[in-house]
Design a protein around this motif. Structure first.
Motif, short mmCIF file in Angstrom:
data_model
loop_
_atom_site.label_atom_id
_atom_site.label_comp_id
_atom_site.label_asym_id
_atom_site.label_seq_id
_atom_site.Cartn_x
_atom_site.Cartn_y
_atom_site.Cartn_z
N GLU A 150 2.58 1.18 10.98
CA GLU A 150 2.32 1.17 9.54
C GLU A 150 3.61 1.41 8.76
OE1 GLU A 150 -2.27 2.75 9.89
OE2 GLU A 150 -0.65 4.20 9.73
N TYR B 49 4.28 -4.64 14.37
CA TYR B 49 3.13 -4.25 13.58
C TYR B 49 2.04 -5.31 13.64
CZ TYR B 49 6.26 -6.71 10.36
OH TYR B 49 7.14 -7.59 9.80
N LEU C 148 -3.68 4.44 3.04
CA LEU C 148 -2.50 5.19 3.46
C LEU C 148 -1.91 6.03 2.34
CD1 LEU C 148 -0.75 2.48 5.64
CD2 LEU C 148 -1.83 4.58 6.44
N TRP D 164 1.13 8.66 9.21
CA TRP D 164 1.14 7.21 9.39
C TRP D 164 1.58 6.88 10.81
CZ3 TRP D 164 3.29 3.89 4.80
CH2 TRP D 164 2.68 4.28 3.61
N GLY E 221 -4.24 -3.15 10.46
CA GLY E 221 -4.17 -1.70 10.32
C GLY E 221 -4.75 -1.26 8.99
N TYR F 24 -0.48 -8.35 10.12
CA TYR F 24 -0.67 -6.91 10.16
C TYR F 24 -2.14 -6.58 10.36
CZ TYR F 24 -1.06 -2.12 8.44
OH TYR F 24 -1.34 -0.78 8.30
#
Length: 74
Positions: free
Chosen positions: A22, A73, A10, A18, A4, A2
């Motif tokens: 995510e 992702y 978040l 989002w 991000g 991942y």
């Protein structure tokens, strides 16, 4: 892997802000931990699911040369 924003960042913004990647990543992660989530974790997971449903789900209708049928992702 991942790449991000992390969950701490978040958690400070609304789920509607989002990215799809995510939502997909954290839904997959929480889905695997459902038996171990406390009430707050279960609530967050339900919010993520609700946002995915509002957006019409995460499945693409057709695969292309550059994209599969699932949201990635990576």
């Amino acid at each position: 892997m991942y790449v991000g924003r992390d969950f701490t960042e978040l958690s400070m913004i609304q789920k509607s802000d989002w990215k799809d990647s995510e939502l997909s990543y954290f839904h997959h992660s929480m889905q695997q931990m459902v038996p171990y989530l406390n009430v707050e974790g279960q609530h967050i997971h339900r919010e993520v699911i609700a946002e995915i449903e509002i957006r019409g789900g995460m499945q693409r209708n057709e695969a292309t040369w550059t994209h599969g049928t699932e949201t990635s992702y990576d």
